[in-house]
Design an enzyme around this catalytic site. Sequence first.
Site, mmCIF file in Angstrom:
data_model
loop_
_atom_site.group_PDB
_atom_site.id
_atom_site.type_symbol
_atom_site.label_atom_id
_atom_site.label_comp_id
_atom_site.label_asym_id
_atom_site.label_seq_id
_atom_site.Cartn_x
_atom_site.Cartn_y
_atom_site.Cartn_z
ATOM 1 N N GLY A 24 0.825 -1.194 0.000
ATOM 2 C CA GLY A 24 0.000 0.000 0.000
ATOM 3 C C GLY A 24 0.863 1.249 0.000
ATOM 4 N N ASN A 25 2.184 1.079 -0.133
ATOM 5 C CA ASN A 25 3.122 2.195 -0.030
ATOM 6 C C ASN A 25 3.483 2.689 -1.434
ATOM 7 O OD1 ASN A 25 5.648 3.599 0.083
ATOM 8 N ND2 ASN A 25 5.946 2.840 2.166
ATOM 9 N N ASP B 295 9.002 -6.129 2.326
ATOM 10 C CA ASP B 295 9.052 -5.679 3.711
ATOM 11 C C ASP B 295 10.429 -5.101 3.951
ATOM 12 O OD1 ASP B 295 7.200 -5.567 6.060
ATOM 13 O OD2 ASP B 295 9.016 -6.307 7.040
ATOM 14 N N TYR C 98 12.264 7.431 5.460
ATOM 15 C CA TYR C 98 13.406 8.026 6.157
ATOM 16 C C TYR C 98 14.439 8.615 5.202
ATOM 17 C CZ TYR C 98 11.524 5.502 10.194
ATOM 18 O OH TYR C 98 10.713 5.048 11.202
HETATM 19 P P1 ITT Z 1 3.396 -2.046 2.893
HETATM 20 O O1 ITT Z 1 3.496 -2.928 4.103
HETATM 21 O O2 ITT Z 1 2.002 -1.827 2.427
HETATM 22 O O3 ITT Z 1 4.308 -2.489 1.789
HETATM 23 P P2 ITT Z 1 4.658 -0.108 4.645
HETATM 24 O O4 ITT Z 1 5.088 1.311 4.475
HETATM 25 O O5 ITT Z 1 3.824 -0.442 5.838
HETATM 26 O O6 ITT Z 1 3.938 -0.573 3.291
HETATM 27 P P3 ITT Z 1 6.832 -1.715 5.718
HETATM 28 O O7 ITT Z 1 6.008 -2.321 6.786
HETATM 29 O O8 ITT Z 1 7.769 -2.594 4.945
HETATM 30 O O9 ITT Z 1 5.939 -1.007 4.607
HETATM 31 O O10 ITT Z 1 7.637 -0.524 6.367
HETATM 32 C C1 ITT Z 1 8.793 -0.066 5.776
HETATM 33 C C2 ITT Z 1 9.114 1.325 6.283
HETATM 34 O O11 ITT Z 1 10.540 1.487 6.262
HETATM 35 C C3 ITT Z 1 8.545 2.387 5.343
HETATM 36 O O12 ITT Z 1 7.266 2.821 5.712
HETATM 37 C C4 ITT Z 1 9.602 3.483 5.468
HETATM 38 O O13 ITT Z 1 9.330 4.272 6.591
HETATM 39 C C5 ITT Z 1 10.884 2.712 5.700
HETATM 40 N N1 ITT Z 1 11.578 2.489 4.405
HETATM 41 C C6 ITT Z 1 11.666 1.330 3.688
HETATM 42 N N2 ITT Z 1 12.327 1.525 2.535
HETATM 43 C C7 ITT Z 1 12.674 2.825 2.514
HETATM 44 C C8 ITT Z 1 13.347 3.639 1.586
HETATM 45 O O14 ITT Z 1 13.770 3.176 0.416
HETATM 46 N N3 ITT Z 1 13.524 4.935 1.895
HETATM 47 C C9 ITT Z 1 13.074 5.432 3.056
HETATM 48 N N4 ITT Z 1 12.398 4.746 3.972
HETATM 49 C C10 ITT Z 1 12.195 3.439 3.713
#
Ligand code: ITT
Length: 202
Positions: free
Chosen positions: A8-9, A68, A159
């Site tokens: 959902g991201n 994830d 981040y």
């Molecule tokens: P989905 O589970 O729907 O995929 P989410 O945002 O909840 O979306 P995660 O549980 O995997 O996803 O959380 C990952 C978090 O880590 C994300 O929300 C960011 O805050 C951080 N993150 C991951 N990859 C990143 C990136 O490339 N740049 C900056 N922050 C990142």
Amino acid sequence: SKVVLATGNQGKVKELAHLLAEQSIEIVPQSEFGVPEVAETGTTFVENAIIKARHAAKITGLPAIADDSGLEVDALNGAPGVYSARYAADITEGEVTDDDNTNKLLTALANTPDELRTARFHCVLVYMKHENDPTPVICHGIWEGTISRTKQGEQGFGYDPVFWQHDLQMSSAQLSREVKNKLSHRGQALAKLVEKLALATS
Ligand code: ITT
């Protein structure tokens, strides 16, 4: 072939969709199927990615790819880690934004000297052919950096504004999507996944 992207991201969608499209994999965002959010109850990136991929495959009947990911900060003993998306939930009313999370991180590290501000992003990508796939394809990428004292840059998500690349003298939010994809945890995991899927389907 059609694959549902189990996230959902929107930040992830932008980075992943582009590279997968080049592989003649037709990526369909899970929003098009109205896939509801699933509880990420795992304690590892691998568990959570499998939970999300399985859930999307079950609801859509299509193969699924899930991401994830999270930030491991040494001075915080690895936090926020698998809780990166909801790091500031304890000090935020309502929806937790990227800004809430980065602000909490900067506050937590306010007294941490420069040489101890090391951190890394992890990304685990999982591909499942169907909801009961007994051998999910699992790929992992890591990206090293340090946590800056201020936010810089407008690109990317999460981040990125505080994830500093010393060699480039830029935050990851100051990199173009192309450059970030070449270096990042997600870009590295995706390169591995593309290679494994090509082998699996050839
Ligand atoms: P989905 O589970 O729907 O995929 P989410 O945002 O909840 O979306 P995660 O549980 O995997 O996803 O959380 C990952 C978090 O880590 C994300 O929300 C960011 O805050 C951080 N993150 C991951 N990859 C990143 C990136 O490339 N740049 C900056 N922050 C990142």
